[in-house]
Structure formats: structure tokens, C-alpha cells
Design an enzyme around this catalytic site. Structure first.
Site, PDB file in Angstrom:
ATOM      1  N   GLY A 163       0.782  -1.060  -0.064  1.00  0.00           N
ATOM      2  CA  GLY A 163      -0.142  -0.134  -0.131  1.00  0.00           C
ATOM      3  C   GLY A 163       0.760   1.221  -0.064  1.00  0.00           C
ATOM      4  CG  ASP A 229      -3.120   3.929  14.583  1.00  0.00           C
ATOM      5  OD1 ASP A 229      -4.123   3.084  14.980  1.00  0.00           O
ATOM      6  OD2 ASP A 229      -2.529   4.550  15.175  1.00  0.00           O
ATOM      7  CB  SER A 230      -1.305   2.340   8.074  1.00  0.00           C
ATOM      8  OG  SER A 230      -1.016   1.084   8.269  1.00  0.00           O
ATOM      9  CB  SER A 234      -1.031  -1.082   5.379  1.00  0.00           C
ATOM     10  OG  SER A 234      -2.138  -1.063   6.644  1.00  0.00           O
ATOM     11  CB  ALA A 244       2.211  -4.670  10.694  1.00  0.00           C
ATOM     12  CB  SER A 245       1.977  -3.887  16.074  1.00  0.00           C
ATOM     13  OG  SER A 245       1.320  -3.958  17.312  1.00  0.00           O
ATOM     14  CG  LEU A 297      14.690 -12.871   2.676  1.00  0.00           C
ATOM     15  CD1 LEU A 297      14.266 -13.691   3.918  1.00  0.00           C
ATOM     16  CD2 LEU A 297      15.986 -12.919   2.177  1.00  0.00           C
ATOM     17  NE  ARG A 441       3.553  13.632   7.110  1.00  0.00           N
ATOM     18  CZ  ARG A 441       4.180  12.359   6.859  1.00  0.00           C
ATOM     19  NH1 ARG A 441       5.148  12.154   7.462  1.00  0.00           N
ATOM     20  NH2 ARG A 441       3.784  11.526   5.971  1.00  0.00           N
ATOM     21  CE1 TYR A 504       2.627   3.960  16.923  1.00  0.00           C
ATOM     22  CE2 TYR A 504       2.946   5.764  15.802  1.00  0.00           C
ATOM     23  CZ  TYR A 504       2.740   4.607  15.881  1.00  0.00           C
ATOM     24  OH  TYR A 504       2.519   3.985  14.715  1.00  0.00           O
TER      25      TYR A 504
HETATM   26  C1  LIG Z   1      -0.550   7.163   9.165  1.00  0.00           C
HETATM   27  C2  LIG Z   1       0.027   5.790   9.425  1.00  0.00           C
HETATM   28  C3  LIG Z   1      -0.248   4.814  10.558  1.00  0.00           C
HETATM   29  C4  LIG Z   1       0.383   3.763  10.626  1.00  0.00           C
HETATM   30  N1  LIG Z   1       0.108   2.898  11.804  1.00  0.00           N
HETATM   31  C5  LIG Z   1       0.653   1.714  11.821  1.00  0.00           C
HETATM   32  C6  LIG Z   1       0.434   0.749  12.927  1.00  0.00           C
HETATM   33  O1  LIG Z   1      -0.782   1.083  13.697  1.00  0.00           O
HETATM   34  N2  LIG Z   1       1.109  -0.386  12.959  1.00  0.00           N
HETATM   35  C7  LIG Z   1       1.868  -0.796  12.214  1.00  0.00           C
HETATM   36  O2  LIG Z   1       2.598  -1.868  12.253  1.00  0.00           O
HETATM   37  N3  LIG Z   1       2.229   0.152  11.201  1.00  0.00           N
HETATM   38  C8  LIG Z   1       1.917   1.278  11.297  1.00  0.00           C
HETATM   39  N4  LIG Z   1       2.196   2.146   9.951  1.00  0.00           N
HETATM   40  C9  LIG Z   1       3.311   1.742   9.200  1.00  0.00           C
HETATM   41  C10 LIG Z   1       2.770   1.026   7.900  1.00  0.00           C
HETATM   42  O3  LIG Z   1       1.404   1.089   7.905  1.00  0.00           O
HETATM   43  C11 LIG Z   1       3.083  -0.655   7.949  1.00  0.00           C
HETATM   44  O4  LIG Z   1       4.499  -0.499   8.071  1.00  0.00           O
HETATM   45  C12 LIG Z   1       2.393  -1.439   6.840  1.00  0.00           C
HETATM   46  O5  LIG Z   1       2.809  -2.729   7.363  1.00  0.00           O
HETATM   47  C13 LIG Z   1       3.043  -1.268   5.596  1.00  0.00           C
HETATM   48  O6  LIG Z   1       2.404  -1.908   4.515  1.00  0.00           O
HETATM   49  P1  LIG Z   1       2.109  -1.645   3.092  1.00  0.00           P
HETATM   50  O7  LIG Z   1       1.099  -2.689   2.491  1.00  0.00           O
HETATM   51  O8  LIG Z   1       1.617  -0.130   2.891  1.00  0.00           O
HETATM   52  O9  LIG Z   1       3.571  -1.819   2.631  1.00  0.00           O
HETATM   53  P2  LIG Z   1       4.671  -0.782   1.631  1.00  0.00           P
HETATM   54  O10 LIG Z   1       4.605   0.323   2.207  1.00  0.00           O
HETATM   55  O11 LIG Z   1       3.983  -0.907   0.056  1.00  0.00           O
HETATM   56  O12 LIG Z   1       5.803  -2.010   1.756  1.00  0.00           O
HETATM   57  C14 LIG Z   1       6.701  -2.009   3.042  1.00  0.00           C
HETATM   58  C15 LIG Z   1       7.821  -2.966   2.766  1.00  0.00           C
HETATM   59  O13 LIG Z   1       6.886  -4.214   2.559  1.00  0.00           O
HETATM   60  C16 LIG Z   1       7.714  -5.043   1.538  1.00  0.00           C
HETATM   61  N5  LIG Z   1       6.353  -5.357   0.974  1.00  0.00           N
HETATM   62  C17 LIG Z   1       5.205  -5.086   0.495  1.00  0.00           C
HETATM   63  N6  LIG Z   1       4.197  -5.891   0.165  1.00  0.00           N
HETATM   64  C18 LIG Z   1       4.987  -7.116   0.091  1.00  0.00           C
HETATM   65  C19 LIG Z   1       4.734  -8.342  -0.430  1.00  0.00           C
HETATM   66  N7  LIG Z   1       3.623  -8.760  -0.784  1.00  0.00           N
HETATM   67  N8  LIG Z   1       5.590  -9.239  -0.215  1.00  0.00           N
HETATM   68  C20 LIG Z   1       7.103  -8.881   0.208  1.00  0.00           C
HETATM   69  N9  LIG Z   1       7.380  -7.888   0.649  1.00  0.00           N
HETATM   70  C21 LIG Z   1       6.188  -6.918   0.523  1.00  0.00           C
HETATM   71  C22 LIG Z   1       7.912  -3.590   0.409  1.00  0.00           C
HETATM   72  O14 LIG Z   1       8.868  -4.097  -0.330  1.00  0.00           O
HETATM   73  C23 LIG Z   1       8.435  -2.903   1.614  1.00  0.00           C
HETATM   74  O15 LIG Z   1       9.647  -3.318   1.831  1.00  0.00           O
HETATM   75  C24 LIG Z   1       1.584   3.362   9.747  1.00  0.00           C
HETATM   76  C25 LIG Z   1       1.987   4.105   8.727  1.00  0.00           C
HETATM   77  C26 LIG Z   1       1.213   5.442   8.645  1.00  0.00           C
HETATM   78  C27 LIG Z   1       1.587   6.484   7.381  1.00  0.00           C
END
Ligand SMILES: Cc1cc2nc3c(=O)[nH]c(=O)nc-3n(C[C@H](O)[C@H](O)[C@H](O)COP(=O)(O)OP(=O)(O)OC[C@H]3O[C@@H](n4cnc5c(N)ncnc54)[C@H](O)[C@@H]3O)c2cc1C
Length: 588
Positions: A163, A229-230, A234, A244-245, A297, A441, A504
Site C-alpha cells: 500500500g 492505524d494505516s 496497508s 506490523a502491529s 527475500l 501532517r 510512540y
Molecule cells: C498514518 C500511518 C499509520 C500507521 N500505523 C501503523 C500501525 O498502527 N501499525 C503498524 O505496524 N504500522 C503502521 N504504519 C506503518 C505501515 O502502515 C506498515 O508498515 C504497513 O505494514 C506497511 O504495509 P504496506 O502494505 O503499505 O507496505 P509498503 O509500504 O508497500 O511496503 C513496506 C515494505 O514491505 C514490502 N512488501 C510489501 N508488500 C509485500 C509483499 N507482498 N511481499 C513482500 N514484501 C512486501 C515492501 O517491499 C517494503 O519493503 C503506519 C503508517 C502510517 C503512514
């Protein structure tokens, strides 16, 4: 076994912004009378005026912020030409349909970043640098396997994209990467493949977005319970790759507790197993390598996850405490004497005030009177000090009996620490605010304020000192650099464990007149991280390492541990096909 229908493609109403957080139909703005307002109608606060917000920002930052002075964004700043040899493009075309291949500049730019302040500043006011050369949208595991083969054959590199919500520079490309960079956007692999109600399992494709997973499972009376929260943006694959958590982890667990099995396409073939059992002892658990692998990986294509019945009862709650220390002791005892509710969060005084500053203008005379009486009661009769008091918000989920029992325990323990029940409305509002706050933000950035959150986990015994040390150090370093006004530094406890907590921090400042504020911010964030580590905190509780924090790895891991990581990556992916370089200390 239930096999749900494929989900229809997201409609226009779900379009996302490219240059700021969130849905395109929602953004903060300043209305003609100078009040902050959230445009759109998606969230509870949408369309409401927040007259207290800007005055409060001016007071806290001690700056004369003028709402007419906008730092005009120049999105998109320079996007480099793609490095995309004809043969590679042709090979992609034999594998995918034209709609699954995108070389548009803004699409490539969006796939080259997550949501760190530095990245968001760069795409509007500076330069992001190297971006992916092409974005592809596979729709099956076979296509993902084909992509890995094409990448190998043509000497390119892959970066999985979920995402794009990470906050660790995990999607950022290295400036010196001369190979073609293929961003593999997983959004077409978004199906809940099956639901097994008898054993409470579901198999979900990795590109499914949290809000869709919730909605789809809800149709069958179940939930995965993972709500970062995302969650609106995500994906399941991103959650696994970042470890993630979610906010309700007390009830449902963190992502590693929820995922029972994964399918991963790697440089050496597909990591898969013939079945998954509740728990096994079958030698080294390779699945564990994927949690936190940050795309280095392989590509997660699907996962089997635990599911739960939708809770019979859901109640919000809130408690105010005379001080952060009182609230903290309450949380500690809660983990000792009771099962904490699905979510329990404690904000410090500044963040409590921040929540009040976001209260909309009320025309309801009765509500105003009630609020004044409550204030009088808490401050004048109970002796709470407005500049010390804090709030704790709660979500209870379970059967009616479980919820009632937890509520009793929570309020009994809270009362021992001077806590006053502040009602379910405060709790509900606190959690709802989470989604709209995420938009602030980027709004503030156009008024010369740069801000971001960062997190850690720490043992109970070190947590209060850690909070105080990080705040003090940031304030001192800020003053030492003679930066404008005062910084905004605040903390909240978001997760509790028997052994400690997740904390946080939010840190922000007014940057008008400061060249390259995103770099100044990063320098200060690194100072804070140094203090976190010195105070016994972890490098990250759930955001991860990416490229943002990799320089700190030698402080938390022995040389042998770092070498294992290197050796593992090299033997599993000798050509570095998955070349995002996250956690890699050797790539520049
Ligand atoms: C407003 C806000 C709130 C947030 N709240 C939280 C929260 O409460 N808890 C939390 O844990 N995090 C939170 N985050 C951080 C973020 O949302 C997490 O890290 C989330 O897990 C990322 O998921 P994504 O799908 O957006 O991954 P991306 O941002 O697209 O990718 C993140 C990483 O994962 C890899 N990746 C993505 N998809 C795959 C796949 N299918 N296979 C292998 N690798 C992959 C990517 O290459 C990259 O290295 C927050 C971020 C924001 C901006």
C-alpha cells in the site's frame, strides 16, 4: 469451506492522493474565516470547523504562524527518465497485459516512496531521486514467478509494493542502482480465497488492503482483528513484510501471531508447504524469516491467517488521570491483575491537549454546558491540573460477559490511581480521530511545519525514563541548533505487554527560514533514536528498519548476527534480485 466472490475493483470514491496521505476526497484546509476544516464527508470530523487548532499550534510552537502564508508545493518535483531497455519491456509484455504495465512518471514516483516526512517533503519541495522504472500489476502467483524469471534473465531488480504506507524509506530506490527497477504492485492480488469457519482460518492474497479484508470477512461474520492505524491503505503482504502491529493486538495478537502460513515467491522458487497445522515442531521455521523481511527475500503472494467471530459486544471507554505517571501505573497493574481490553492507549498531557484542540466548534448549547460542568468537576472539585492531566482510551471487544468483566476490572484499577471515568464518547472519539489525524501532517507541511511519529518498545522499568530522556534530549538539541520557536514533542503508550510497552513519539517544528528542513528533521530523529537506544528501547516495535534505521543495526546486533543476515540474503538471493536494500549495511 466458503469461497467468496472476487472483489470488484475500487470505485472512484476510493481514489487515493498521490502527493499527500489518504483518500482524494479528504484533506485539511483553512476556511475563509481562518479556521481549520476537514473537507469531504468520509470521517466523523469531515466538514467540521476546528477553531481552536491553529491558535493552539501557535501557542505550543511559540511561532507566529500566518494561515495566509502557504509553502506552495511543487508536486511532482523532478522525476528521472526510466531505465527500461526495449528487450525487458518486450519480455514484460509477453507475460502481462498492457493494463498491467505502467511507465507513467507520477505512478513511478509514487511507487518509489512511503510516508516518511523526508519522502513527503522531497516529492513536493525537493527531489526524491531514483524511482522505479516500471510498475507492474501481477494478478496471479504464476505471473509473480514469471516476473522473477524475467528479472533474472534481463539483469533487472524487483521491489514489492503493498500500500506504500511504510515509514522507513523501505520503497526508496538507491541513487546508484543502474539496473532497471521493477516495482511489483500487488493490488490485483486482493482476494479472500477461502474461509474455513470450522477451523477459523482464511486464506487471503497478499495485495488485499486492510479495509477490504475487514469488509469482506465481515460479510461472513468473522474478522482477522488486525487493525494498524494505516488499515485503510496497508496490505496483508506489507504487514507481514514489516512485522506490523494492530491497535487491537491485546485481543487478536500481532501479525506474527495471526499468520499461520505464507506463500512466497523467491529467487530460488516458491516457499510453500503442503498443509498448515495449529502448531508444529518440524525443524527451523522458515516462515519466520519472512516476518520483517521488508521485500528483501521474496514476494508474499498469499497467507493463511487466523480469524475470529465478530465480537458480540464492542464498547469504547476513557479515563482521565492526574498525571502520565498515574496513567502508566494503571497500565502496569492492568497487565498484572487482569486481561487488558482489545486496545488501551495512554496519551501524555500535550497529546491530550492536542485532542482537545481538534474538537469541532459546537452549536449545541446543552453539549457546551455539559462540557463546562465536566471541566469544573475535574479541575475544581477533583483538583486535576490542566497542564498535567492525561487521558487513556479503551476499546473492549468480546462477549457481553467478557466486556462487562473487563470494564469492571479496568475502572477498579484506574480508580486506585486517581483515574476518573470520562465516558465512552471520549474513547470513541479518540479512536475515530486516528484516521483523520493521519491527514494533518501533510496539511501542516504546507504551513511550514514538519512533523512525524516514531516508535519503540521498552521494558516497564525503563519506560518512564525513556520518555523523559527522549523529550529532554530533543528540546535541548533543538535549542542548541537555534531553531525557531519550540518543538512539539509528545509521547503515548499504544501497546502493553506483560514485559513492557510500545511508545510512540510525535515530533514536529516550524521550519520557515530553515533550508532543507527534512534533513534537519532526520538529524534530530536520529538523535532521538540514539537516546531511545541508550535508554533501553528497541530500534523499532513495528515500523521496521528499511533504510531509515539500518545504520543503527550494529548497535543492536552482534557482528555474528549481522553476518548471518548478510549470508542468508546472499545465499537465498545471490543476484540481489530483490534489491531494495532494506536492512543492508553494504548498499549505498
Ligand atoms: C498514518 C500511518 C499509520 C500507521 N500505523 C501503523 C500501525 O498502527 N501499525 C503498524 O505496524 N504500522 C503502521 N504504519 C506503518 C505501515 O502502515 C506498515 O508498515 C504497513 O505494514 C506497511 O504495509 P504496506 O502494505 O503499505 O507496505 P509498503 O509500504 O508497500 O511496503 C513496506 C515494505 O514491505 C514490502 N512488501 C510489501 N508488500 C509485500 C509483499 N507482498 N511481499 C513482500 N514484501 C512486501 C515492501 O517491499 C517494503 O519493503 C503506519 C503508517 C502510517 C503512514
Amino acid at each position: 469451506m466458503i469461497v467468496p466472490e472476487p472483489q470488484s475493483a475500487p470505485g472512484e470514491g476510493e481514489a487515493e492522493s498521490l502527493d499527500v496521505w489518504g483518500f482524494r476526497d479528504t484533506h485539511f484546509d483553512v476556511s475563509e474565516n481562518g479556521h481549520v476544516v476537514i473537507r469531504g464527508n468520509r470521517y466523523e470530523l469531515s466538514g467540521k470547523e476546528l477553531p481552536r487548532f491553529l491558535p493552539w499550534v501557535r501557542e505550543v510552537l511559540e511561532v507566529n504562524l500566518d494561515a495566509r502564508e502557504v509553502h506552495t508545493p511543487h508536486y511532482p518535483t523532478e522525476i528521472p527518465e526510466p531505465i527500461l531497455p526495449r528487450e525487458l519491456l518486450d519480455a514484460l509484455k509477453t507475460l502481462l497485459s498492457p493494463a498491467q504495465i505502467d511507465t507513467n512518471g507520477e505512478t513511478r514516483l509514487r511507487h518509489g516512496h512511503g510516508h516518511t516526512q523526508e519522502e513527503m517533503y522531497a516529492i513536493k519541495y525537493a527531489q526524491l531521486g531514483r524511482t522505479p522504472d516500471v510498475v507492474v500489476y501481477p494478478d496471479s502467483e504464476e505471473q509473480v514467478t514469471g516476473l522473477v524469471e524475467v528479472t533474472k534473465k534481463h539483469g533487472a531488480t524487483l521491489i514489492p509494493y503493498g500500500g506504500g504506507t511504510n515509514v522507513t524509506d523501505a520503497l526508496r530506490c538507491f541513487p546508484n542502482e543502474r539496473r532497471s527497477i521493477i516495482s511489483v504492485d500487488m493490488r490485483r492480488m486482493n482476494r479472500v480465497l477461502w474461509i474455513d469457519r470450522a477451523n477459523m482460518l482464511a486464506c487471503i492474497q497478499a495485495g488485499a488492503v486492510g479495509r477490504h479484508i475487514m469488509a469482506e470477512l465481515k460479510k461472513y461474520g468473522v474478522t482477522m482483528g488486525h487493525e494498524p492505524d494505516s488499515v485503510e491503505f496497508s496490505t496483508l503482504g506489507g504487514w507481514i513484510a514489516t512485522n506490523a502491529s494492530g491497535m487491537k493486538k491485546n485481543k487478536y495478537g500481532n501479525i506474527e501471531d495471526l499468520v499461520l502460513d505464507v506463500n512466497v515467491v523467491t529467487a530460488a522458487g516458491t516457499l510453500a508447504r503442503s498443509s498448515c497445522s495449529p502448531r508444529e515442531s518440524v525443524g527451523m521455521d522458515l516462515r519466520r524469516l519472512i516476518f520483517g523481511s521488508e521485500g528483501a527475500l521474496g514476494i508474499v503472494t498469499s497467507a493463511v491467517v487466523k480469524i475470529f467471530p465478530l465480537p458480540e459486544a464492542q464498547q469504547y471507554g476513557s479515563v482521565v488521570f492526574p498525571s502520565f505517571e498515574d496513567g502508566f501505573k494503571f497500565m502496569y497493574e492492568l497487565t498484572r491483575e487482569s486481561t487488558p481490553p482489545a486496545s488501551v492507549r495512554l496519551v501524555d498531557n500535550l497529546q491530550f491537549q492536542f485532542g482537545l484542540a481538534l474538537k469541532p466548534k459546537s452549536d449545541d448549547a446543552l453539549a457546551k454546558l455539559k462540557s463546562r460542568i465536566e471541566k469544573f468537576f475535574v479541575i475544581n472539585l477533583k483538583g486535576f491540573q490542566p497542564d498535567r492531566m492525561v487521558a487513556c482510551t479503551l476499546v473492549f471487544e468480546g462477549t457481553r460477559a467478557e466486556v462487562q468483566q473487563q470494564q469492571k476490572a479496568v475502572y477498579r484499577i484506574a480508580a486506585r490511581h486517581g483515574g476518573l471515568k470520562a465516558g465512552s464518547e471520549g474513547g470513541r472519539r479518540g479512536y475515530q480521530l486516528t484516521y483523520s489525524i493521519a491527514y494533518i501532517r501533510d496539511f501542516l507541511m504546507s504551513y511550514y511545519i514538519i512533523a512525524e511519529s516514531f516508535e519503540t518498545s521498552v521494558a516497564w522499568s525503563d519506560a518512564l525514563d525513556l520518555c523523559a530522556n527522549v523529550k529532554r534530549r530533543l528540546v535541548e538539541e533543538y535549542a542548541r541548533r537555534k531553531l525557531p520557536g519550540k518543538p512539539f514533542v509528545t509521547a503515548r503508550v499504544t501497546q502493553v505487554y506483560r514485559t513492557g510497552v510500545c511508545i510512540y513519539f510525535y515530533f514536529g517544528f516550524y521550519y520557515k527560514g530553515i533550508p532543507n528542513p527534512h534533513e534537519v528533521y532526520l538529524e534530530l530523529e536520529n538523535v532521538a533514536r540514539d537516546e531511545i537506544l541508550k535508554s533501553g528501547g528497541s530500534l523499532s516495535h513495528h515500523h521496521g528498519i528499511g533504510k531509515l534505521r539500518r545504520a543503527f543495526l550494529p548497535r543492536i546486533m552482534s557482528g555474528a548476527a549481522l553476518q548471518w543476515k548478510r549470508d542468508l540474503k546472499k545465499s537465498l538471493d545471490p543476484d540481489n534480485l530483490f534489491g531494495a536494500g532494506n536492512q543492508d549495511l553494504d548498499v549505498r
